[in-house]
Design an enzyme around this catalytic site. Structure first.
Site, PDB file in Angstrom:
ATOM      1  N   ASP A   1     -25.124 -34.710   7.666  1.00 33.29           N
ATOM      2  CA  ASP A   1     -26.205 -34.876   8.352  1.00 33.29           C
ATOM      3  C   ASP A   1     -26.236 -35.870   9.475  1.00 33.29           C
ATOM      4  O   ASP A   1     -25.414 -36.736   9.470  1.00 33.29           O
ATOM      5  CB  ASP A   1     -27.432 -34.564   7.433  1.00 33.29           C
ATOM      6  CG  ASP A   1     -28.848 -34.146   8.014  1.00 33.29           C
ATOM      7  OD1 ASP A   1     -29.582 -33.924   7.637  1.00 33.29           O
ATOM      8  OD2 ASP A   1     -28.831 -34.098   9.268  1.00 33.29           O
TER       9      ASP A   1
HETATM   10  C1  GLC Z   1     -31.624 -33.530  10.984  1.00 33.17           C
HETATM   11  C2  GLC Z   1     -31.897 -32.661   9.871  1.00 33.17           C
HETATM   12  C3  GLC Z   1     -30.961 -31.407   9.807  1.00 33.17           C
HETATM   13  C4  GLC Z   1     -30.675 -31.096  11.062  1.00 33.17           C
HETATM   14  C5  GLC Z   1     -29.746 -31.902  11.612  1.00 33.17           C
HETATM   15  C6  GLC Z   1     -29.503 -31.755  13.242  1.00 33.17           C
HETATM   16  O1  GLC Z   1     -31.935 -34.904  10.945  1.00 33.17           O
HETATM   17  O2  GLC Z   1     -31.841 -33.376   8.637  1.00 33.17           O
HETATM   18  O3  GLC Z   1     -31.621 -30.715   8.866  1.00 33.17           O
HETATM   19  O4  GLC Z   1     -29.806 -29.872  10.881  1.00 33.17           O
HETATM   20  O5  GLC Z   1     -30.346 -33.426  11.780  1.00 33.17           O
HETATM   21  O6  GLC Z   1     -30.742 -31.636  14.164  1.00 33.17           O
END
Ligand code: GLC
Length: 700
Positions: free
Chosen positions: A266
């Site tokens: 993430d």
């Molecule tokens: C965010 C979220 C994740 C998302 C990613 C890209 O922080 O935790 O769910 O897919 O970043 O936006």
């Protein structure tokens, strides 16, 4: 033809051939993911990184198909091996056509509805150059203070697994290489919803038992359905942050479940290991995150150190090769080598098609939950209403109907309640007023709204969360609606007119103060593009509410956490709060209908086929969700009071009866998972329950 470019060859052969041709740098670049410019998710701080044509993936690119193809052309036609980039995006509940937020979709209890919405989202976003969505989120929350409950399918592991499967089918179809299929991404692996106190990004202390009983099953279901990717999570899992948790990402995910796709981290989660107290050393982080089982790094660039780490002998090249193999495997399975570019088509041809909006309308109808209907006030007969008032901050607000994580949905294309009410009450005098803002009073809005409403025969009060009050980084210590909205409702209720309360929200909210002020309550959630028409379809009886809660609604903040599958107590009748009714305000599975269903004849055959008869004993056709629960009153590892093991919907005409039948499996349905993740069946007595009926049986 070069083997890896030959679509006639098996994926594994193509992977093997390509991998053998790659330099160390080319391999490691496949493990990097960056944005082009700042990320659109406001919680994702900082720009991604710089574009390289040999990079593995780009995320959150909103620059349009033409530019996307240009970048792709650099990768495919101007590099030595021509490996296409995989383009990722958060397509959480629709792309251009907005569907209900996932927690609302779960309240439809209709996997076909969920699959259909994902299918349309995949069609729309793949037509705009997106190959991969970071969805479905299959975390299991039981704390509505956590804003991300809106992205989940609710508190039950079994149900979330069913909807995870439906989502994977919708996004990927049976043939992920089809141009309008996209890779799914089960997230966030694992236990993110256990963030302490519902505070986002915080520590999660998870017992081995709870990990296997609650947090892993929905991921296992999604992997079993063929999800091509997973996303590791931010949270620290009982001292070992998820991103370095080898037990999760290698022992469980790969060695036991046989997952062959890839794991993306993430946003910036690798560098967050410093804040979590694991390490500030990017080289150690790179080695540990890769070795634990992350294959691709979302933006934080620690993986840029991999070539040096391999050359210095600190990292085994075989570990890099395995990660690259997984990434290439997904790219081949998606057909990216055969169709790396996206055909440029006008938006009118690919998005917001009438059929898409109709599907969204059905989903919005099915997700709404009728919480109260005193004296059958609903459905309304428009011909008998001379004057109707629509009052509240949601009345004319489109974004509140769509909610957070709305992808590329343009609220300007979303009709509001005020836009459509006239279609349903063509002969009534209609007044609408905001009454107040979402959080603020505004100038004497309440007084003028009360004045406007005082002549109405009935008042629809549209309250709710502003679109970004739920979602990522939206934790709240109080899930009640803002005080000014509660005041508006009280002032309107004091008029003594029939009140229908309509609530839009991405999470459970507190109803105890609202409930006495309304004769009927429809919890609309955030129902997406056609939420407004769906709302009036329900209010006027064009369709019958069938939504049932997929998450418990507490009476107070003090009750949290409160959820249906609680474990047993030493003294079932003692130990409750002295100052509050013990039951939730609205329990898991709750929802009213305009008709009534009666249950009878709960049976079970020796072959473990359960059946229950349901009769529509009212005057309207309706859809009933039959929930089948299991209790195991005596086990070495004590079991929850009950847990959902199956559900099925019956659509019944007035007077019609139907049988909901469930073929149970001893190991799948009667066994439990122990702290080692093993399925344990203990012979003995079990109890089935459905619709208030119970059936005790013995199974050996
Ligand atoms: C965010 C979220 C994740 C998302 C990613 C890209 O922080 O935790 O769910 O897919 O970043 O936006």
């Amino acid at each position: 033809m070069i083997p890896y470019l030959n679509p006639a060859l098996a994926v594994e052969e193509r992977v093997k051939d390509l991998l053998a041709r790659m330099t160390l740098e080319e391999k490691c670049d496949q493990l990097l993911q960056t944005t082009i410019g700042p990320d659109v998710n406001p919680n994702n701080v900082g720009d991604g990184g710089e574009f390289r044509p040999t990079i593995g993936s780009i995320l959150s690119y909103f620059g349009g198909v033409h530019k996307r193809n240009e970048f792709q052309r650099h990768a495919v036609e101007e590099t030595r091996l021509g490996i296409p980039i995989i383009w990722g995006m958060d397509v959480i509940h629709g792309w251009r056509t907005g569907f209900p937020v996932p927690l609302a979709q779960a309240c439809t209890w209709n996997p076909e509805t969920v699959e259909a919405g994902c299918r349309i989202a995949a069609k729309e976003c793949s037509a705009e150059g997106i190959d991969w969505t970071f969805a479905p989120m299959v975390d299991i929350p039981n704390d509505p203070r956590w804003g991300r409950v809106m992205e989940s399918f609710g508190e039950d592991p079994y149900a979330s697994g069913v909807f995870a499967r439906a989502s994977v089918r919708g996004y990927q179809t049976a043939d992920p290489s089809a141009p309008d299929a996209i890779a799914a991404c089960l997230k966030h692996f694992a236990g993110y919803a256990a963030s302490e106190g519902g505070r986002d990004y915080s520590y999660s202390d998870i017992s081995a038992r709870k990990l296997h009983e609650i947090y892993l099953p929905s991921f296992h279901a999604g992997v079993d359905e063929g999800a091509l990717t997973l996303m590791s999570s931010f949270n620290d899992v009982t001292g070992t942050p998820a991103v370095v948790n080898r037990y999760l990402m290698t022992e469980i995910l790969r060695n036991r479940w046989g997952f062959s796709g890839f794991v993306v981290s993430d946003w910036d989660s690798f560098r967050q290991l410093k804040a979590q107290g694991f390490s500030a050393d990017p080289e150690k982080i790179a080695i540990r995150c890769l070795s634990a089982g992350n294959d691709m790094e979302m933006v934080s660039e620690c993986f840029k150190l991999l070539p040096g780490l391999v050359r210095s002998g600190r990292l085994d090249a075989a570990i890099v090769d395995e990660a690259v193999r997984r990434v290439l495997r997904v790219k081949f399975r998606l057909g990216l080598f055969e169709h790396p570019y996206t055909e440029e088509r006008p938006l009118e041809a690919t998005a917001l098609l009438p059929a898409f909006r109709e599907t969204a309308r059905k989903a919005a109808q099915q997700c709404a939950v009728l919480l109260k209907n005193e004296n059958d006030l609903l459905p309304l007969n428009p011909d008998s209403i001379g004057s109707i008032a629509l009052i509240g901050p949601v009345a004319a607000d489109a974004a509140a109907l769509v909610g957070n994580w709305r992808g590329n949905v343009d609220p300007a294309t979303v009709p509001t309640l005020a836009d459509v009410i006239g279609e349903y009450f063509p002969h009534s005098r209609i007044v609408t007023a905001p009454g107040c803002g979402f959080e603020s009073a505004g100038d004497d809005g309440i007084d003028s709204a009360v004045e406007a409403a005082h002549k109405a025969d009935i008042i629809l009060v549209a309250l709710g969360e502003e679109w970004n009050r739920s979602g990522e980084n939206c934790s709240r210590s109080d899930i009640a609606l803002p005080a000014v909205q509660r005041l508006l409702l009280r002032r309107l209720a004091a008029l003594g007119k029939p009140i229908v309360l309509l609530v839009t929200a991405g999470r459970p909210i507190l109803y105890p103060e609202l409930e006495p002020c309304a004769n009927a309550i429809l919890h609309l959630w955030q129902g997406g593009h056609e939420a407004a028409r769906a709302c009036f379809d329900l209010l006027t009886g064009a369709c019958n509410p069938s939504g049932r809660l997929a998450m418990t609604f507490p009476r107070s903040m003090g009750q949290i956490p409160i959820y249906y599958n609680e474990h047993r107590r030493a003294r079932p009748d003692q130990g409750y709060y002295h100052d509050l009714e013990e039951s939730p305000m609205y329990p898991f599975g709750y929802g009213l209908s305009y008709t009534r269903f009666t249950y009878s004849d709960l049976t079970l055959t020796n072959e473990l086929v359960a059946g229950v008869k349901v009769t529509n004993s009212g005057e309207r056709r309706g859809t009933e969700t039959v929930f089948l629960y299991l209790s195991d009153p005596e086990a070495e590892l004590t079991q929850p009071v009950r847990r959902l093991i199956a559900f099925r919907q019956l659509d019944l005409a007035p007077g019609e009866s139907g049988i909901a039948r469930f073929e149970l499996d001893k190991m799948r349905d009667l066994a439990y998972t122990d702290p080692n993740g093993e399925r344990i069946f203990e012979a003995g007595e079990f109890v089935l329950s459905a619709g208030g009926l119970t059936l005790h049986f013995d199974c050996r």
